[in-house]
Scaffold this motif. Structure first.
Motif, PDB file in Angstrom:
ATOM      1  N   TRP A 125       0.893  -1.160   0.079  1.00 52.66           N
ATOM      2  CA  TRP A 125      -0.107  -0.002   0.080  1.00 52.66           C
ATOM      3  C   TRP A 125       0.929   1.210  -0.049  1.00 52.66           C
ATOM      4  O   TRP A 125       0.709   2.276  -0.693  1.00 52.66           O
ATOM      5  N   MET A 126       1.877   1.356   1.090  1.00 56.39           N
ATOM      6  CA  MET A 126       2.849   2.460   0.688  1.00 56.39           C
ATOM      7  C   MET A 126       3.494   2.650  -0.298  1.00 56.39           C
ATOM      8  O   MET A 126       3.423   3.777  -0.903  1.00 56.39           O
ATOM      9  N   LYS A 127       3.860   1.583  -1.004  1.00 56.17           N
ATOM     10  CA  LYS A 127       4.636   1.824  -2.380  1.00 56.17           C
ATOM     11  C   LYS A 127       3.689   2.184  -3.410  1.00 56.17           C
ATOM     12  O   LYS A 127       3.881   2.900  -4.093  1.00 56.17           O
ATOM     13  N   ASP A 128       2.415   1.767  -3.420  1.00 57.35           N
ATOM     14  CA  ASP A 128       1.558   2.110  -4.355  1.00 57.35           C
ATOM     15  C   ASP A 128       0.941   3.413  -4.202  1.00 57.35           C
ATOM     16  O   ASP A 128       0.899   4.340  -5.121  1.00 57.35           O
ATOM     17  N   MET A 129       0.901   3.945  -2.946  1.00 56.44           N
ATOM     18  CA  MET A 129       0.606   5.385  -2.771  1.00 56.44           C
ATOM     19  C   MET A 129       1.363   6.317  -3.169  1.00 56.44           C
ATOM     20  O   MET A 129       1.416   7.531  -3.440  1.00 56.44           O
ATOM     21  N   SER A 130       3.055   5.915  -2.673  1.00 52.72           N
ATOM     22  CA  SER A 130       3.888   6.739  -3.380  1.00 52.72           C
ATOM     23  C   SER A 130       3.856   6.774  -4.837  1.00 52.72           C
ATOM     24  O   SER A 130       4.331   8.325  -5.452  1.00 52.72           O
ATOM     25  N   LYS A 131       3.462   6.137  -5.549  1.00 53.21           N
ATOM     26  CA  LYS A 131       3.557   6.075  -6.797  1.00 53.21           C
ATOM     27  C   LYS A 131       2.488   6.941  -7.371  1.00 53.21           C
ATOM     28  O   LYS A 131       2.265   7.564  -8.215  1.00 53.21           O
ATOM     29  N   GLU A 132       1.271   6.903  -6.339  1.00 56.58           N
ATOM     30  CA  GLU A 132      -0.116   7.908  -6.815  1.00 56.58           C
ATOM     31  C   GLU A 132       0.493   9.255  -6.495  1.00 56.58           C
ATOM     32  O   GLU A 132       0.169  10.048  -7.480  1.00 56.58           O
ATOM     33  N   TRP A 133       1.463   9.580  -5.719  1.00 55.91           N
ATOM     34  CA  TRP A 133       1.696  10.864  -5.307  1.00 55.91           C
ATOM     35  C   TRP A 133       2.578  11.240  -6.587  1.00 55.91           C
ATOM     36  O   TRP A 133       2.608  12.498  -7.119  1.00 55.91           O
ATOM     37  N   ASP A 134       3.321  10.501  -7.189  1.00 55.07           N
ATOM     38  CA  ASP A 134       4.334  10.700  -8.334  1.00 55.07           C
ATOM     39  C   ASP A 134       3.504  11.306  -9.497  1.00 55.07           C
ATOM     40  O   ASP A 134       4.015  12.019 -10.211  1.00 55.07           O
ATOM     41  N   VAL A 135       2.381  10.831  -9.813  1.00 55.08           N
ATOM     42  CA  VAL A 135       1.604  11.059 -10.877  1.00 55.08           C
ATOM     43  C   VAL A 135       0.581  12.020 -10.933  1.00 55.08           C
ATOM     44  O   VAL A 135       0.040  12.523 -11.878  1.00 55.08           O
ATOM     45  N   MET A 136       0.183  12.368  -9.661  1.00 58.29           N
ATOM     46  CA  MET A 136      -1.049  13.312  -9.568  1.00 58.29           C
ATOM     47  C   MET A 136      -0.487  14.585  -8.928  1.00 58.29           C
ATOM     48  O   MET A 136       0.302  14.803  -7.748  1.00 58.29           O
ATOM     49  N   GLU A 137      -0.480  15.539  -9.883  1.00 54.02           N
ATOM     50  CA  GLU A 137       0.149  16.612  -9.865  1.00 54.02           C
ATOM     51  C   GLU A 137      -0.409  17.878  -8.764  1.00 54.02           C
ATOM     52  O   GLU A 137       0.186  18.774  -8.623  1.00 54.02           O
ATOM     53  N   ASP A 138      -1.407  17.223  -8.268  1.00 55.48           N
ATOM     54  CA  ASP A 138      -2.118  18.157  -7.179  1.00 55.48           C
ATOM     55  C   ASP A 138      -1.659  17.575  -5.672  1.00 55.48           C
ATOM     56  O   ASP A 138      -2.148  18.129  -4.699  1.00 55.48           O
ATOM     57  N   THR A 139      -0.870  16.695  -5.485  1.00 53.27           N
ATOM     58  CA  THR A 139      -0.614  16.088  -4.462  1.00 53.27           C
ATOM     59  C   THR A 139       0.438  17.225  -3.596  1.00 53.27           C
ATOM     60  O   THR A 139       1.575  17.410  -3.962  1.00 53.27           O
ATOM     61  N   THR A 140      -0.102  17.462  -2.285  1.00 54.10           N
ATOM     62  CA  THR A 140       0.945  18.263  -1.367  1.00 54.10           C
ATOM     63  C   THR A 140       0.721  17.696  -0.014  1.00 54.10           C
ATOM     64  O   THR A 140      -0.212  16.851   0.277  1.00 54.10           O
ATOM     65  N   VAL A 141       1.628  18.197   0.734  1.00 53.42           N
ATOM     66  CA  VAL A 141       1.696  18.105   2.229  1.00 53.42           C
ATOM     67  C   VAL A 141       1.598  19.434   2.847  1.00 53.42           C
ATOM     68  O   VAL A 141       2.383  20.297   2.354  1.00 53.42           O
ATOM     69  N   ASP A 142       0.467  19.900   3.537  1.00 49.47           N
ATOM     70  CA  ASP A 142       0.327  21.063   3.877  1.00 49.47           C
ATOM     71  C   ASP A 142       0.568  21.095   5.405  1.00 49.47           C
ATOM     72  O   ASP A 142       0.252  20.265   5.977  1.00 49.47           O
ATOM     73  N   ILE A 143       1.471  22.225   5.649  1.00 48.71           N
ATOM     74  CA  ILE A 143       1.498  22.479   7.024  1.00 48.71           C
ATOM     75  C   ILE A 143       1.162  23.769   7.479  1.00 48.71           C
ATOM     76  O   ILE A 143       1.164  24.614   6.523  1.00 48.71           O
ATOM     77  N   CYS A 144       1.101  23.862   8.823  1.00 48.36           N
ATOM     78  CA  CYS A 144       0.754  25.210   9.326  1.00 48.36           C
ATOM     79  C   CYS A 144       1.879  25.578  10.482  1.00 48.36           C
ATOM     80  O   CYS A 144       2.343  24.670  11.153  1.00 48.36           O
TER      81      CYS A 144
END
Length: 300
Positions: A273-292
């Protein structure tokens, strides 16, 4: 095996039956709920995380409008590997005293400067003789450590140990992944269940401005940043991806010990799952980590 987001739980009893796996080392501080490991792999991740976060906030170690002077004291709560204090030591006078406190000493630096001191303890109960001591208190990413009822206590303790007019600065995660990605959406639901099972405050970034005011702080400020995550954003995006995917890998033991919450039924399935989610982040250009980033002042 990982369940599709539309399929619900694997089995009703998978929510409570521990899943066999190879665990990492975790803290054993009495009463602590922190769900990330304490080992050399985590120490390396914390150093990467520091680079990722500093890049996001333009390399600022001190966010409030203050300049540390000779004789000032600084506290880093949940210091981990002490990397924030180590960097700060290069920017301040050598007679500024730097203190780090954490529930887990295994990540502390093996050597420390003369003006740097690390101790084992919890930010929910700072030493009584620290009252009115520090000009600046730093704390970041304790989202996976502090329960809902502990946050007000922690902010009260920080306020107590600050000198009048001193500042606190906090950094917390708000959102991660992509709302268009099936694996990211499902992962958020899994973490909501994990956090709820331990009474951890997954939306602390939303509540902190109010909590700071409730604790009596003044001049409360909030800054929000979106960190592009994934290979689509180049090397910086890859580092952001690697850091936060490895955060989630570090949560494997508490998730599997709880039976997978109906989302996963094996260690191999979780790693996949973690490997596949990493790949998902690679191809979806709206992927962000938001911090405050939050900073606030104790009344003078």
């Amino acid at each position: 095996m990982v369940q599709n987001a539309s399929e619900g739980s694997i089995t009703s009893d998978s929510h409570s039956s521990p899943i066999q796996h190879r665990p990492r080392n975790y803290q054993k501080f009495p009463g602590a709920q922190y769900i990330l490991p304490s080992d050399e792999e985590e120490k390396a991740r914390l150093e990467l995380q520091h680079r990722v976060l500093q890049r996001a906030i333009s390399s600022r170690l001190i966010i409030p409008p203050l300049s540390l002077q000779s004789g000032d004291k600084v506290l880093d709560c949940g210091t981990g590997s002490g990397i924030w204090l180590t960097d700060l030591s290069k920017q301040v006078p050598s007679d500024v005293s730097l203190f780090g406190i954490d529930i887990e000493p295994r990540l502390f630096p093996t050597s420390e400067l003369a003006n740097m001191q690390f101790s084992v303890g919890t930010t929910t109960q700072l030493p009584t003789d620290w009252s009115n001591t520090f000009r600046l208190v730093n704390q970041r990413l304790l989202i996976a450590a502090l329960s809902a009822n502990e946050w007000p206590t922690v902010l009260s303790e920080i306020k107590r140990v600050l000198i009048p007019g001193g500042w606190v600065q906090l950094l917390e995660a708000k959102r991660w992944g992509t709302e268009k990605g099936e694996l990211s959406v499902k992962h958020r639901k899994l973490l909501e269940e994990l956090f709820a099972s331990r009474n951890l405050l997954i939306d602390c970034s939303v509540q902190l401005p109010h909590l700071l005011k409730e604790a009596g702080f003044e001049n409360v400020h909030v800054e929000e940043y979106k960190l592009p995550a994934g290979s689509w954003a180049g090397k910086d995006g890859e580092e952001t991806r690697d850091n936060f995917i490895n955060v989630f890998r570090g949560m494997k033991t508490p998730i599997l010990n709880a039976g997978g919450f109906g989302y996963v039924d094996s260690e191999e399935g979780y790693e996949e799952w973690m490997k596949d989610m990493s790949k998902e982040w690679d191809v979806m250009e709206d992927t962000t980590v938001d911090i405050c980033v939050f900073y606030a002042q104790k009344s003078a």
